[in-house]
Scaffold this motif. Structure first.
Motif, mmCIF file in Angstrom:
data_model
loop_
_atom_site.group_PDB
_atom_site.id
_atom_site.type_symbol
_atom_site.label_atom_id
_atom_site.label_comp_id
_atom_site.label_asym_id
_atom_site.label_seq_id
_atom_site.Cartn_x
_atom_site.Cartn_y
_atom_site.Cartn_z
ATOM 1 N N ALA A 140 43.764 25.955 34.993
ATOM 2 C CA ALA A 140 44.658 27.407 35.328
ATOM 3 C C ALA A 140 44.108 27.526 36.105
ATOM 4 O O ALA A 140 42.848 29.003 36.060
ATOM 5 N N PRO A 141 43.797 27.572 37.454
ATOM 6 C CA PRO A 141 42.688 28.105 38.691
ATOM 7 C C PRO A 141 43.614 29.557 38.763
ATOM 8 O O PRO A 141 44.487 30.113 38.507
ATOM 9 N N LEU A 142 42.416 30.773 38.892
ATOM 10 C CA LEU A 142 42.738 32.524 39.546
ATOM 11 C C LEU A 142 43.810 32.555 40.363
ATOM 12 O O LEU A 142 43.568 31.886 41.381
ATOM 13 N N ALA A 143 44.607 32.743 40.462
ATOM 14 C CA ALA A 143 45.285 32.865 40.896
ATOM 15 C C ALA A 143 45.072 34.045 42.546
ATOM 16 O O ALA A 143 45.286 33.606 43.599
ATOM 17 N N GLN A 144 44.274 34.804 42.144
ATOM 18 C CA GLN A 144 43.232 35.681 42.860
ATOM 19 C C GLN A 144 42.113 35.868 42.760
ATOM 20 O O GLN A 144 41.994 36.507 41.257
ATOM 21 N N SER A 145 41.050 36.625 43.467
ATOM 22 C CA SER A 145 39.512 36.715 43.227
ATOM 23 C C SER A 145 40.277 38.264 42.178
ATOM 24 O O SER A 145 40.486 39.208 42.983
ATOM 25 N N PRO A 146 39.206 38.282 41.363
ATOM 26 C CA PRO A 146 39.379 39.658 40.598
ATOM 27 C C PRO A 146 39.166 40.828 41.221
ATOM 28 O O PRO A 146 38.747 41.747 40.653
ATOM 29 N N LEU A 147 38.180 40.286 42.787
ATOM 30 C CA LEU A 147 37.323 41.567 42.932
ATOM 31 C C LEU A 147 38.802 42.533 43.919
ATOM 32 O O LEU A 147 38.629 43.123 44.334
ATOM 33 N N VAL A 148 39.864 41.272 43.930
ATOM 34 C CA VAL A 148 41.158 42.070 45.445
ATOM 35 C C VAL A 148 41.362 43.465 44.654
ATOM 36 O O VAL A 148 41.730 44.506 45.511
ATOM 37 N N PRO A 194 41.974 40.790 55.008
ATOM 38 C CA PRO A 194 42.810 39.634 54.707
ATOM 39 C C PRO A 194 42.095 39.413 52.856
ATOM 40 O O PRO A 194 41.226 39.357 53.159
ATOM 41 N N SER A 195 42.853 39.059 51.670
ATOM 42 C CA SER A 195 42.024 38.949 50.831
ATOM 43 C C SER A 195 40.688 37.383 51.002
ATOM 44 O O SER A 195 40.088 37.663 49.867
ATOM 45 N N LEU A 223 33.481 40.381 53.614
ATOM 46 C CA LEU A 223 33.468 41.732 53.823
ATOM 47 C C LEU A 223 31.983 42.353 52.945
ATOM 48 O O LEU A 223 31.752 43.658 53.214
ATOM 49 N N LEU A 224 32.854 41.924 51.900
ATOM 50 C CA LEU A 224 31.867 42.665 50.811
ATOM 51 C C LEU A 224 29.956 41.894 51.023
ATOM 52 O O LEU A 224 28.846 42.625 50.391
ATOM 53 N N ALA A 225 29.994 41.001 51.391
ATOM 54 C CA ALA A 225 28.666 40.657 51.880
ATOM 55 C C ALA A 225 27.764 41.372 52.860
ATOM 56 O O ALA A 225 26.998 41.807 52.853
ATOM 57 N N VAL A 226 28.738 41.950 54.050
ATOM 58 C CA VAL A 226 27.972 42.784 54.590
ATOM 59 C C VAL A 226 27.514 44.225 54.104
ATOM 60 O O VAL A 226 26.641 44.893 53.996
#
Length: 503
Positions: A443-451, A484-485, A491-494
């Motif tokens: 069950a892969p994550l539906a989206q990153s927990p950072l979103v 975009p997600s 973006l966080l890397a910046v």
């Protein structure tokens, strides 16, 4: 040898075999060895890069080696010119694709499975090992299961501490298999404690439910930890925590520190279950094509039949649906972020760099994706993250699945049928794990927990006039709400780079 320290074993091996001794060593290591007779310094790093090692030239002819990049950078403050390619890779991918680079142009990272020798004026670096799997291992079902249980037990026993051991355990197959094998190797469920990170609000996962089933089945202690507030710390820029290199983990450094301190109270050593996802990639087409090219008709027929039967009605329905959409446009390769400085992008040819997926490794004939995945520089980058935890607390992380006995066995098992939904692990754990866990689909994550937290808390405005201007066109950097997600990590890397540069 059990009464000798690791350093004594290395010295004895070197006295016996010379430089070839490195090929006889196993385990997770980095070290520097001085031969006073030859006036030669030898430095080595383990085969997969679990332990890091760095080196830099000192003055005109010297060499300085350390397992701490921060220590080297502090020792040579004049040599802190940045490596543009490392920074560009970080902004595109989150890690460098070149295992020998660091964020500093004049400080190098010794790649995994490499030996550095320094005797005269110039150091030489050579690779002493490659991950090579020639022929599949031909066994019957019972043979595969017994061999897996045996090599897993050996890898775990070699890494067990005297007291309790911790398992980072989700409700998935890899970590629960690791827990079951650890209970068997230790001989006492009371020595094993597991911790399960789960999401209660952001993602609504079922990890807590399945992890609890396994813990009751094995008779081990389970600690549940809600991870909703651990993926992102809104106050991360004010914590005063500085990492040796820019890293996305800075945004959760304080929660990681608190977690590591709690884990150290439960057990001194913790096991991490990464490995089978890559080693057991189901590469049916490549494997069948290889058998066909060899004209191995009996095995080709058996593998083809096994593949057809295992796929079932649902699998064939999905294939037919894909055939019906054969005119659809394939997803594009990951593009360079639009906010990167165009002069930098062109000077480093970043589009071509991202599009190049071969990285110079020869394509494996029957298990190409699996073998290539372990030659990717993302592995040492991931493993070095655990060194940060070790710096925060007394906890030590170990990786039994990356033991070469385990890894080479998993990669030698014919992918058809044993890699399909990790059939090997499911059969091996048939009497050791609950049926519900063995039947569970990945069950892969539906989206990153950072979103969700990034959209809720936002990110501070980036100020012009900093060193960041060399790499990023600040006018093009969006807010989290407008990003975009799929690009939020980049973006966080910046912002992580900006924080690191300003520290």
């Amino acid at each position: 040898y059990h009464a000798r320290s690791d350093a004594q074993i290395c010295l004895q091996a070197y006295a016996t075999w010379g430089e070839a001794f490195i090929e006889e060593l196993a385990g997770d290591f980095c070290f520097a060895l001085w031969d006073d007779v030859r006036r030669c310094l030898l430095c080595a790093r383990d085969r997969l890069g679990v332990r890091p090692l760095f080196h830099a030239r000192a003055g005109g002819s010297g060499l300085v080696v350390s397992d701490s990049l921060a220590w080297l950078a502090d020792r040579f403050p004049a040599d802190r010119d940045l490596d543009d390619l490392w920074v560009a890779d970080f902004l595109c991918l989150g890690y460098s694709r070149d295992a020998d680079r660091t964020v500093y142009r004049r400080i190098s990272r010794l790649p995994p499975a490499h030996l550095l020798a320094f005797a005269d004026s110039e150091p030489t670096v050579r690779r002493y090992w490659r991950l090579e799997i020639d022929e599949p291992l031909w066994l019957g079902e019972r043979g595969y299961i017994e061999r897996f249980v045996d090599v897993a037990a050996q890898a775990i026993a070699d890494r067990l501490p005297d007291g309790r051991v911790g398992i980072a355990m989700s409700g998935g197959l890899d970590s629960t298999t690791l827990a079951a094998c650890t209970v068997r190797a230790s001989g006492d469920p009371a020595r094993v404690v597991a911790e399960c990170f789960h999401y209660e609000a952001a993602l609504h996962d079922q990890e807590k439910h399945f992890a609890a089933l396994v813990a009751r089945h094995l008779g081990i202690e389970l600690r549940l930890r809600a991870a909703d507030d651990l993926a992102y710390d809104p106050a991360w820029r004010t914590r005063g925590i500085h990492l040796a290199e820019p890293s996305l983990s800075i945004v959760r450094a304080e929660p990681d520190r608190q977690t590591a301190l709690g884990q150290a109270e439960l057990a001194p050593v913790w096991f991490f279950g990464e490995g089978p996802d890559n080693a057991l990639i189901y590469e049916r087409s490549a494997y069948l094509a290889w058998l066909l090219a060899r004209r191995d008709w009996p095995r080709l027929a058996a593998a083809t039949l096994s593949s057809l039967l295992a796929k079932g009605f649902d699998g064939w329905g999905a294939s037919l649906a894909r055939l019906g959409n054969r005119g659809a446009v394939a997803p594009a390769l990951q593009a360079v972020p639009p906010w990167l400085d165009r002069g930098l992008v062109e000077a480093l040819r970043l589009e071509a760099r991202l599009a190049d997926t071969s990285r110079g490794e020869q394509r494996h004939p029957w298990h190409p994706k699996a073998i290539a995945s372990f030659n990717d520089a993302i592995w040492p980058s991931l493993l070095e993250e655990f060194d940060f935890d070790a710096a925060l607390s007394p906890v030590v992380w170990r990786h039994p699945y990356l033991d070469l006995r385990v890894l080479e066995f998993l990669l030698s098992v014919p992918p058809v049928p044993w890699a399909r939904r990790k059939l090997l692990l499911r059969r091996a754990m048939r009497d050791r794990l609950p049926r519900a866990v063995l039947a569970r689909r990945k069950a892969p994550l539906a989206q990153s927990p950072l979103v969700e937290p990034l959209r809720r808390h936002g990110l501070p405005r980036l100020a012009p006039g900093s060193q960041l201007d060399r790499f990023v066109d600040l006018r093009q950097v969006p807010s989290p709400a407008a990003c975009p997600s799929d690009d939020l990590g980049r973006l966080l890397a910046v912002h992580a780079l900006d924080h690191w540069l300003s520290a």
